[in-house]
Scaffold this active site. Sequence first.
Site, PDB file in Angstrom:
ATOM      1  N   SER A 230       0.813  -1.229   0.000  1.00 23.94           N
ATOM      2  CA  SER A 230       0.000   0.000   0.000  1.00 23.94           C
ATOM      3  C   SER A 230       0.836   1.265   0.000  1.00 23.94           C
ATOM      4  CB  SER A 230      -0.925   0.035   1.205  1.00 23.94           C
ATOM      5  OG  SER A 230      -1.689  -1.099   1.258  1.00 23.94           O
ATOM      6  N   ASP A 231       1.669   1.414  -1.005  1.00 21.94           N
ATOM      7  CA  ASP A 231       2.422   2.658  -1.197  1.00 21.94           C
ATOM      8  C   ASP A 231       3.421   2.964  -0.094  1.00 21.94           C
ATOM      9  OD1 ASP A 231       1.746   3.439  -3.681  1.00 21.94           O
ATOM     10  OD2 ASP A 231      -0.011   4.577  -3.061  1.00 21.94           O
ATOM     11  N   ALA A 232       3.775   1.978   0.696  1.00 23.46           N
ATOM     12  CA  ALA A 232       4.873   2.221   1.626  1.00 23.46           C
ATOM     13  C   ALA A 232       6.176   1.959   0.873  1.00 23.46           C
ATOM     14  CB  ALA A 232       4.755   1.288   2.819  1.00 23.46           C
ATOM     15  N   GLY A 382       4.789   7.911  -1.525  1.00 22.97           N
ATOM     16  CA  GLY A 382       4.863   6.808  -0.589  1.00 22.97           C
ATOM     17  C   GLY A 382       5.461   7.249   0.724  1.00 22.97           C
ATOM     18  N   ARG A 414      -2.480   2.659 -11.863  1.00 19.03           N
ATOM     19  CA  ARG A 414      -2.378   4.124 -11.995  1.00 19.03           C
ATOM     20  C   ARG A 414      -1.879   4.552 -13.361  1.00 19.03           C
ATOM     21  NH1 ARG A 414       0.225   4.145  -6.108  1.00 19.03           N
ATOM     22  NH2 ARG A 414      -1.692   3.595  -5.059  1.00 19.03           N
TER      23      ARG A 414
END
Lengths: 614, 335
Positions: A230-232, A382, A414
């Site tokens: 999740s975008d970390a 992120g 995206r």
Amino acid sequence: MSKSKQTRSQSKRVVVYLNGIYLGFHDNGDELVKSILEKRSIRELTPNLNISYNKKTGEVHLNTTGGRLRRPYIVVKNGKPLLTEEHLEKLKSGEITWDDLVAEGVIDYLDSEEEDSLSYIAMDESELTSDHTHLEINPASITGAIVSTIPYPDHNSSPRLTMAASMMKQSLGLYAVNFNYRLDSRAHILFYPQVPLVQSASYSALNYDKRPAGQNFVVAVMSYYGYNMSDAVVVNKNSVERALSRSVFYKTYETEERRYPGGQKDKLMVPNPNIMGYREEELYRNLDEDGIIMPEVEVKPRDVLIGKVSPPRFMEEVATFGITEEKRRENSVTAKGGDYATVDSVMLTESLAGNKLVKVKLRSLKVPEVGDKFASRHGQKGVISYIAPQEDLPFTKSGVVPDLIINPHAIPSRMTAGHILEMLGGKASALDGEYVDSTMFSGTPEDELRAVLKKYGFEEGGEEVLYDGITGEKYKATIFIGVIYYQRLHHLVSNKMHVRSRGPVQLLTHQPTEGKAREGGLRFGEMERDCLIGYGASQLIKDRLLEESDKTIVRVCADCGSLGVYDYSKRREYCPICKGTRMDEIEMSYAFKLLLDEIKSLNVFPRLRTGDKR
Amino acid sequence: MVNIKRSPIVDTGEAVGIVAAQSLGEPGTQMTMRTFHYAGVAEHVPLGLPRLIEIVDARRDISKSLMDIYLTKEYSKDKKKVEKIAKGIEQLTLGKVAKIVEDFENKSIRIIVDVKYLESRNLTFRELVKKISKFLNGSARVRTKSGKYILITAKTSYVQLRKMSMKLKSLHLFGIKGLSKATVAKDDASKEYFIRVGGSNISELKKMEEIDFSRLYTNSIRDIEKHFGIEAARSAIVKEIKQVMDLQGLAVDVRHVMLIADAMCSRGYVEPVGRHGLSGKKESILARAAFEETIKHLVNASIKGEEDKLNGVTENIIIGQTIKLGTGKVKLVMR
């Protein structure tokens, strides 16, 4: 009837409007438009004029007002652009300017209406025909200054461009070279800003290459245990220690020796302990004799930076005691919560009103840490979730270890193909030492980048065999790894982190305050309350909404049900309404007590019937 | 069937209301404004959030009502027969069958009639003229010209003339009032034809013997309440809400919907949720004051000398007591 309609649509008679206001009729619309355009082309009419012609409705609109969005185009006559090599050379030598070109009629500004109705614009010189009226200067100019800095924007989806543009404004960089002398209320400076390896033609024009705001990271697109979901993002600890994206944060506090009506004024000094609102002595320890902190002193939250005493707020206090000097109140400037910093500089000057003005600039080092936000130039943001030691990170056969690991799931949904292309371009640029051009519609194509990689013995797709840093084993899949420009955004956890267990409450409602600046709590709102009701957790609701909020004990008259009072001097409780003395101590929220008061102000008398808990 | 198992019954003190509200409200936030259409009806039928609000507010005039009319076995299998009935049901006004032209110069209205069509619907030109003169009730002179058109002259103002022509346009001629756009559709399950018609008029349809009254359906809950009773209305609310959720692809357990329908019908008549309904008629003063129109409720309560029994959830939270639900429902008793 139908006959007359036909003739009207066939006739060239038109209604003419100037700036939307009816001007008159003209018998031949085509001729009118033609002559106006001709007159404008020889600049007999102002170049600010735009014209549109709607043949269906028989309307000609002339517009000269401000506020219309207009774009410049090169004028084309008989299929030949009017802008010549001669013009360009003169422009280069500074003999003529842009305004001269507009005045000469080589450049026209068109608004959207004219673009739609009377012009035929060629995108490229090669496609010019005799029908064309104008030529686009450069198709990439459809974007503004900020979007033009996004690499390969023609490969990205448009929402991502919007997001990238807004995130670029939040990036840390070198915003001004005189930052050491400036006293901005908050400022971030990046330690080692780098010029992006992949850049578009507008960079030099915008001076972005002189004040960059980011660094070129070696990025691997892969999962790293569970850490980059999740975008970390996972960051290389050794890179961080080599000052990757390291920045410094400046914050300025200021205060002024104000004068008050009645001849009183503030005084900057180390306050006396007998003063109203004196803080702990410990907090004043850093102050110099003049009551101002010294440079290079380390400060903690609540430490006094500038000692200041002010006259009392109300004059009565002075009148009752007669002594002015003793009853002054503490009004110092203190470091706010989370300010673990060093005093960078102190400035003494005079304000516009002629008062003594002091500014104290604090400096704190911001090394990237878990929770800090990063973004590439493609709307891919992120948050750092883990700072991994270099030895635990994957490495290539040549020993390259990524600075950053992003998750592959961030890409397909995206549709930021530009991100991939930039990684490829950055890798190619790092290999052959040339900047890669990524201008919209004319950037270096993928094939050329692949060729460069191939030339230097790399896999042309950018994928490499990586080895797990922990086990040393080869990964079964090849990993896409490249160099891409990453920006550190000014959302730093250290400036946002906030906790509260006990703390200040509001004066009116006795409920906890809101917001980080007021050391506030987090609201347990209506929907949260609904959830607890849904669970049937009635003790927990009471705990959140009463015990941990604004619980008060109120005396209620057992006879008449009104709120009672306690007379401390007589040590007696009584009811002010019925003079009874039988009282019950009831626990309720202060907000409810307030509600009772407000109901009374409506001339409604609420009675509380008390009794033992059933 | 008869033996009701105890397992699906909720525990005492379970907050079924809140859970129902959340279960309906959460998917409601995801509901899009996307609209689908009922097959065969060209006009827009509100769906999604607007329709949900309409049902929950128990509106009397819903923005688009529909009826599904099933016929008795003699007719329902034959598409032609059904179509004929459908044609007869549809309301036709004078404006639909004739051309009405205003002549302001001569202060007259000319009605050009398609006589052949009229006769196909068993209405002679003469009868039409009679109908119009009865409708105008002597306010204007009605003349016929060559058996083709009707000339109406009136010595009134132009405004009155326009009003008259508008009224003439909406003069009811054939069919049932309020019903429009009848289409014949096939029920896939029972292999019979039924009529779907815009508008709702149960009392007129009752008189038609071709119609299977037991299967008549309308999406107007108020009409169902009026003609079929409160139990039918409750079922209709459940059906309509469920349909809205299903069309949006949102899965909500029917029992939540049923609870809301039960609450709306609990007083023996359909009442809305909200200010003028359930929330506005709560027993507790504090709960009502906390919802809407605070001062109105407080002042009225003071005039009547009302007392708050503190039995509900909201009022107990306001005064800072444990709520009488869940863990607050039970008490320890010393033996």
